[in-house]
Design a protein around this motif. Structure first.
Motif, PDB file in Angstrom:
ATOM      1  N   TRP A 150       0.832  -1.202   0.000  1.00 60.01           N
ATOM      2  CA  TRP A 150       0.000   0.000   0.000  1.00 60.01           C
ATOM      3  C   TRP A 150       0.867   1.253   0.000  1.00 60.01           C
ATOM      4  O   TRP A 150       1.842   1.341   0.750  1.00 60.01           O
ATOM      5  CB  TRP A 150      -0.890   0.047   1.248  1.00 60.01           C
ATOM      6  N   PHE A 151       0.495   2.233  -0.823  1.00 56.36           N
ATOM      7  CA  PHE A 151       1.155   3.535  -0.829  1.00 56.36           C
ATOM      8  C   PHE A 151       0.188   4.553  -1.411  1.00 56.36           C
ATOM      9  O   PHE A 151      -0.930   4.198  -1.823  1.00 56.36           O
ATOM     10  CB  PHE A 151       2.477   3.492  -1.616  1.00 56.36           C
ATOM     11  N   LEU A 152       0.574   5.816  -1.415  1.00 55.18           N
ATOM     12  CA  LEU A 152      -0.326   6.882  -1.842  1.00 55.18           C
ATOM     13  C   LEU A 152       0.272   7.714  -2.969  1.00 55.18           C
ATOM     14  O   LEU A 152       1.475   8.026  -2.971  1.00 55.18           O
ATOM     15  CB  LEU A 152      -0.628   7.832  -0.678  1.00 55.18           C
ATOM     16  N   LEU A 153      -0.579   8.084  -3.908  1.00 54.50           N
ATOM     17  CA  LEU A 153      -0.284   9.157  -4.856  1.00 54.50           C
ATOM     18  C   LEU A 153      -1.151  10.328  -4.418  1.00 54.50           C
ATOM     19  O   LEU A 153      -2.372  10.180  -4.288  1.00 54.50           O
ATOM     20  CB  LEU A 153      -0.621   8.737  -6.278  1.00 54.50           C
ATOM     21  N   VAL A 154      -0.538  11.473  -4.173  1.00 55.34           N
ATOM     22  CA  VAL A 154      -1.278  12.632  -3.647  1.00 55.34           C
ATOM     23  C   VAL A 154      -1.037  13.846  -4.529  1.00 55.34           C
ATOM     24  O   VAL A 154       0.121  14.190  -4.833  1.00 55.34           O
ATOM     25  CB  VAL A 154      -0.843  12.957  -2.194  1.00 55.34           C
ATOM     26  N   PHE A 155      -2.118  14.498  -4.942  1.00 54.13           N
ATOM     27  CA  PHE A 155      -1.988  15.767  -5.660  1.00 54.13           C
ATOM     28  C   PHE A 155      -2.094  16.895  -4.652  1.00 54.13           C
ATOM     29  O   PHE A 155      -3.093  17.026  -3.949  1.00 54.13           O
ATOM     30  CB  PHE A 155      -3.077  15.920  -6.720  1.00 54.13           C
ATOM     31  N   HIS A 156      -1.048  17.702  -4.555  1.00 50.55           N
ATOM     32  CA  HIS A 156      -0.999  18.848  -3.650  1.00 50.55           C
ATOM     33  C   HIS A 156      -1.448  20.084  -4.431  1.00 50.55           C
ATOM     34  O   HIS A 156      -0.695  20.620  -5.249  1.00 50.55           O
ATOM     35  CB  HIS A 156       0.417  19.037  -3.109  1.00 50.55           C
ATOM     36  N   ALA A 157      -2.677  20.518  -4.179  1.00 46.82           N
ATOM     37  CA  ALA A 157      -3.283  21.570  -4.996  1.00 46.82           C
ATOM     38  C   ALA A 157      -2.511  22.887  -4.920  1.00 46.82           C
ATOM     39  O   ALA A 157      -2.347  23.574  -5.931  1.00 46.82           O
ATOM     40  CB  ALA A 157      -4.732  21.784  -4.573  1.00 46.82           C
ATOM     41  N   LYS A 158      -2.051  23.242  -3.728  1.00 42.62           N
ATOM     42  CA  LYS A 158      -1.357  24.521  -3.574  1.00 42.62           C
ATOM     43  C   LYS A 158      -0.088  24.572  -4.418  1.00 42.62           C
ATOM     44  O   LYS A 158       0.245  25.599  -5.015  1.00 42.62           O
ATOM     45  CB  LYS A 158      -1.018  24.756  -2.095  1.00 42.62           C
ATOM     46  N   TRP A 217       3.747   9.047  -1.650  1.00 43.29           N
ATOM     47  CA  TRP A 217       3.934   8.793  -0.222  1.00 43.29           C
ATOM     48  C   TRP A 217       4.091   7.288  -0.050  1.00 43.29           C
ATOM     49  O   TRP A 217       3.139   6.530  -0.257  1.00 43.29           O
ATOM     50  CB  TRP A 217       2.716   9.295   0.565  1.00 43.29           C
ATOM     51  N   ASN A 218       5.288   6.856   0.322  1.00 46.10           N
ATOM     52  CA  ASN A 218       5.596   5.444   0.283  1.00 46.10           C
ATOM     53  C   ASN A 218       6.547   5.073   1.410  1.00 46.10           C
ATOM     54  O   ASN A 218       7.499   5.794   1.692  1.00 46.10           O
ATOM     55  CB  ASN A 218       6.225   5.116  -1.081  1.00 46.10           C
ATOM     56  N   SER A 219       6.279   3.930   2.046  1.00 46.78           N
ATOM     57  CA  SER A 219       7.120   3.496   3.163  1.00 46.78           C
ATOM     58  C   SER A 219       8.202   2.499   2.747  1.00 46.78           C
ATOM     59  O   SER A 219       8.911   1.973   3.593  1.00 46.78           O
ATOM     60  CB  SER A 219       6.237   2.870   4.259  1.00 46.78           C
ATOM     61  N   ARG A 237       8.965  12.423  -4.916  1.00 42.08           N
ATOM     62  CA  ARG A 237       8.961  11.583  -3.727  1.00 42.08           C
ATOM     63  C   ARG A 237       8.809  12.465  -2.481  1.00 42.08           C
ATOM     64  O   ARG A 237       9.577  13.413  -2.292  1.00 42.08           O
ATOM     65  CB  ARG A 237      10.273  10.799  -3.601  1.00 42.08           C
ATOM     66  N   GLU A 238       7.844  12.144  -1.667  1.00 38.91           N
ATOM     67  CA  GLU A 238       7.713  12.810  -0.367  1.00 38.91           C
ATOM     68  C   GLU A 238       8.625  12.097   0.626  1.00 38.91           C
ATOM     69  O   GLU A 238       8.694  10.865   0.637  1.00 38.91           O
ATOM     70  CB  GLU A 238       6.265  12.748   0.113  1.00 38.91           C
ATOM     71  N   ARG A 239       9.329  12.852   1.439  1.00 36.56           N
ATOM     72  CA  ARG A 239      10.176  12.241   2.462  1.00 36.56           C
ATOM     73  C   ARG A 239       9.290  11.670   3.562  1.00 36.56           C
ATOM     74  O   ARG A 239       8.539  12.392   4.208  1.00 36.56           O
ATOM     75  CB  ARG A 239      11.154  13.272   3.037  1.00 36.56           C
ATOM     76  N   THR A 240       9.373  10.370   3.749  1.00 41.21           N
ATOM     77  CA  THR A 240       8.483   9.700   4.699  1.00 41.21           C
ATOM     78  C   THR A 240       9.256   8.707   5.557  1.00 41.21           C
ATOM     79  O   THR A 240      10.388   8.333   5.241  1.00 41.21           O
ATOM     80  CB  THR A 240       7.385   8.918   3.952  1.00 41.21           C
ATOM     81  N   ARG A 241       8.628   8.292   6.631  1.00 39.53           N
ATOM     82  CA  ARG A 241       9.182   7.205   7.448  1.00 39.53           C
ATOM     83  C   ARG A 241       9.130   5.904   6.662  1.00 39.53           C
ATOM     84  O   ARG A 241       8.222   5.687   5.867  1.00 39.53           O
ATOM     85  CB  ARG A 241       8.363   7.053   8.732  1.00 39.53           C
ATOM     86  N   HIS A 242      10.123   5.044   6.901  1.00 39.54           N
ATOM     87  CA  HIS A 242      10.129   3.727   6.270  1.00 39.54           C
ATOM     88  C   HIS A 242       9.619   2.679   7.250  1.00 39.54           C
ATOM     89  O   HIS A 242       9.844   2.780   8.454  1.00 39.54           O
ATOM     90  CB  HIS A 242      11.538   3.378   5.789  1.00 39.54           C
ATOM     91  N   GLN A 243       8.969   1.677   6.724  1.00 41.66           N
ATOM     92  CA  GLN A 243       8.359   0.665   7.571  1.00 41.66           C
ATOM     93  C   GLN A 243       9.360  -0.360   8.093  1.00 41.66           C
ATOM     94  O   GLN A 243       9.053  -1.110   9.021  1.00 41.66           O
ATOM     95  CB  GLN A 243       7.259  -0.059   6.798  1.00 41.66           C
ATOM     96  N   GLY A 244      10.551  -0.400   7.498  1.00 40.08           N
ATOM     97  CA  GLY A 244      11.534  -1.384   7.929  1.00 40.08           C
ATOM     98  C   GLY A 244      11.082  -2.789   7.577  1.00 40.08           C
ATOM     99  O   GLY A 244      10.342  -3.006   6.605  1.00 40.08           O
ATOM    100  N   VAL A 245      11.501  -3.763   8.365  1.00 39.81           N
ATOM    101  CA  VAL A 245      11.126  -5.159   8.123  1.00 39.81           C
ATOM    102  C   VAL A 245       9.789  -5.415   8.822  1.00 39.81           C
ATOM    103  O   VAL A 245       9.731  -5.895   9.956  1.00 39.81           O
ATOM    104  CB  VAL A 245      12.211  -6.131   8.642  1.00 39.81           C
ATOM    105  N   SER A 246       8.721  -5.057   8.162  1.00 36.99           N
ATOM    106  CA  SER A 246       7.387  -5.209   8.745  1.00 36.99           C
ATOM    107  C   SER A 246       6.361  -5.264   7.616  1.00 36.99           C
ATOM    108  O   SER A 246       6.697  -5.112   6.440  1.00 36.99           O
ATOM    109  CB  SER A 246       7.066  -4.035   9.676  1.00 36.99           C
ATOM    110  N   LEU A 247       5.114  -5.438   7.987  1.00 38.74           N
ATOM    111  CA  LEU A 247       4.004  -5.431   7.025  1.00 38.74           C
ATOM    112  C   LEU A 247       3.076  -4.257   7.312  1.00 38.74           C
ATOM    113  O   LEU A 247       1.855  -4.363   7.201  1.00 38.74           O
ATOM    114  CB  LEU A 247       3.231  -6.756   7.101  1.00 38.74           C
ATOM    115  N   ASP A 248       3.666  -3.126   7.686  1.00 41.65           N
ATOM    116  CA  ASP A 248       2.887  -1.990   8.178  1.00 41.65           C
ATOM    117  C   ASP A 248       2.558  -0.950   7.112  1.00 41.65           C
ATOM    118  O   ASP A 248       2.139   0.164   7.453  1.00 41.65           O
ATOM    119  CB  ASP A 248       3.649  -1.293   9.314  1.00 41.65           C
ATOM    120  N   ILE A 261      -2.072   6.672   8.338  1.00 35.36           N
ATOM    121  CA  ILE A 261      -1.639   7.798   9.167  1.00 35.36           C
ATOM    122  C   ILE A 261      -1.349   9.025   8.304  1.00 35.36           C
ATOM    123  O   ILE A 261      -1.607  10.162   8.712  1.00 35.36           O
ATOM    124  CB  ILE A 261      -0.410   7.424  10.042  1.00 35.36           C
ATOM    125  N   TRP A 262      -0.880   8.816   7.084  1.00 37.41           N
ATOM    126  CA  TRP A 262      -0.640   9.959   6.197  1.00 37.41           C
ATOM    127  C   TRP A 262      -1.958  10.586   5.743  1.00 37.41           C
ATOM    128  O   TRP A 262      -2.060  11.809   5.633  1.00 37.41           O
ATOM    129  CB  TRP A 262       0.204   9.533   5.009  1.00 37.41           C
TER     130      TRP A 262
END
Length: 203
Positions: A83-91, A98-100, A136-147, A154-155
């Motif tokens: 799972w990840f997000l494509l986000v259009f920032h209108a401003k 947005w990807n972990s 690419r948005e700077r985001t936290r990485h999920q590491g070795v998980s299925l999160d 949360i985003w």
């Protein structure tokens, strides 16, 4: 995401989101178009005709007015069980991913969907998005998980609330803590399982 969409309207920071089932159907049809997964300008009507009624209804909402009215347009993507997000920032007038996880196939998926959306909204309502690129948005990485799904949620929460406190919270919160908070919010929602069960018990 439906909860957050309503919340954002109530708080004056309206967001729009596309159902993941629509994304999957669009991607399935794009794969039939060819390796480049691009629809030509004169082919959008025939592409649209090949979609289900629910997907048609959703795509019809993606028009120039939506892009002008909403602060963020959020397109959740599920690809290869991630799972990840494509986000259009209108401003800023740009798409961001947005990807972990750092996988390259994720960026390709975002670019394919962004390209389709740019062409569709131009065809549907003559609204022109000048920047086709996906940053690419700077985001936290999920590491070795299925999160990955929890990070996506949360985003969305952050984009809907769009407060300094929420952005700081998502940088520091333990993901299991947020998972519990998310579950409680969904279960206690007006259509949630927990609330419905309590309502039945009270009768």
């Amino acid at each position: 995401m439906r909860m957050m969409e309503k919340y954002s309207v109530d708080k004056g920071n309206e967001i729009f989101f596309m159902d993941t089932l629509v994304q999957r159907e669009v991607f399935n049809l794009l794969e039939r178009v060819g390796k480049k997964m691009k629809v030509q300008n004169n082919d959008y009507d025939s592409f649209f005709a090949g979609l289900s009624g629910a997907s048609k209804s959703c795509l019809q909402k993606i028009n120039g007015d939506t892009f002008k009215r909403c602060k963020y347009l959020i397109f959740p993507i599920n690809s290869r069980v991630h799972w990840f997000l494509l986000v259009f920032h209108a401003k800023e007038g740009i798409f961001k991913m947005w990807n972990s996880l750092p996988d390259s196939f994720i960026l390709r998926a975002c670019r394919n969907l962004a390209s389709f959306l740019v062409g569709w909204v131009r065809h549907n309502s003559n609204f022109v998005i000048s920047d086709y690129n996906v940053l690419r948005e700077r985001t936290r990485h999920q590491g070795v998980s299925l999160d990955c799904g929890v990070f996506a949620c949360i985003w969305v929460d952050c984009l809907a609330r769009d407060s300094a406190e929420m952005w700081e919270y998502q940088n520091t919160v333990k993901i299991d803590t947020y998972r519990a908070r998310l579950a409680a919010s969904i279960l206690s929602h007006e259509r949630g399982l927990l609330k419905n069960n309590f309502d039945q018990l009270s009768l």
